[in-house]
Design a protein around this motif. Structure first.
Motif: not given
Length: 191
Positions: A2-7, A13-15, A174-178, A181-184
Motif C-alpha cells: 500500500n502506498q500509504n505505508d511507511e518504509i 522512515t520514508i513516508d 531541492r532534489s537531493r532529498p528526493i 529517499d528514492s534510492k533508499a
C-alpha cells in the motif's frame, strides 16, 4: 504494498505519500523552468541565426560568422534538449507501481546523469563561439590571440564554475532529498 505505508530504512522512515507529493511538486517546478528555458533558447536560436548567419552585413567577418554558427548550433541543441526535458517532466505518470516510480525518480534526480553530455556540448559550442569572436584580428588588437583566449575563457569558465556551484546548491536543497529517499526506498523494495 500500500502506498500509504511507511518504509523503515535503518534509522529513517520514508513516508511514501510524502515522497510522491514532493516529487510531484519538484517535477512541476522543473517542468515550468524547462519550458521557460526552452522558449529562451528558441528565441536565441532565431536571434543569432538572423544576426550572424543570415545577416548580409559586409562588416561581419568570417570569425563573426563562425562564432555565430557555434552559437546557433549551441542554442538549437539546447532548444531540443530543454523541449525533451519539458516533455519528460510534463508526462511523468505517478499512478504506476511504486517500484517503477522510485526507479524513475532515482534516475531523474541524480546530480550526474546523461544530461551532462548535452550541457557539456552546449557549453563547449558557446566556448568555441567566444574563441572565434575574440580571436578576430580586428578586435582588441593590442593583445595577442593567446592573451585574448586566456582572458575570455578565464572569465567564461569562472562564470560557469559559479553557476555550477549555485546549481549544485539548489540540487542539494531541492532534489537531493528526493533522490536520497528514492534510492533508499528502491534498495528496500529490491531486497
Amino acid at each position: 504494498m500500500n502506498q500509504n505505508d511507511e518504509i523503515t530504512n535503518g534509522r529513517n522512515t520514508i513516508d511514501v505519500d510524502d515522497l510522491i507529493s514532493r516529487t510531484q511538486a519538484e517535477d512541476s517546478r522543473n517542468s515550468k523552468l524547462m519550458k521557460s528555458v526552452f522558449y529562451l533558447y528558441l528565441f536565441c536560436s532565431v536571434l543569432y541565426t538572423l544576426l550572424y548567419v543570415v545577416n548580409p552585413d559586409p562588416d561581419l567577418t568570417k570569425f563573426d560568422r563562425l562564432a555565430g554558427l557555434c552559437y546557433v548550433t549551441a542554442f538549437v541543441a539546447g532548444t531540443f534538449f530543454f523541449r525533451k526535458e519539458y516533455k519528460t517532466l510534463k508526462n511523468v505518470v505517478y499512478a504506476v507501481p511504486l517500484l517503477q516510480l522510485v526507479k524513475e525518480n532515482e534516475i531523474r534526480y541524480r546530480f550526474f546523469s546523461y544530461k551532462w553530455w548535452y550541457v557539456l556540448l552546449i557549453v563547449l559550442l558557446i566556448g568555441a563561439g567566444l574563441s572565434f569572436s575574440f580571436t578576430n584580428p580586428g578586435r582588441f588588437g593590442m593583445f595577442s590571440i593567446s592573451q585574448k583566449l586566456v582572458v575570455i575563457h578565464g572569465f567564461y569558465w569562472s562564470v560557469l564554475a559559479i553557476s555550477g556551484y549555485i546549481g549544485y546548491r539548489l540540487w542539494k536543497k531541492r532534489s537531493r532529498p528526493i533522490w536520497r529517499d528514492s534510492k533508499a526506498l528502491l534498495k528496500e523494495l529490491e531486497s
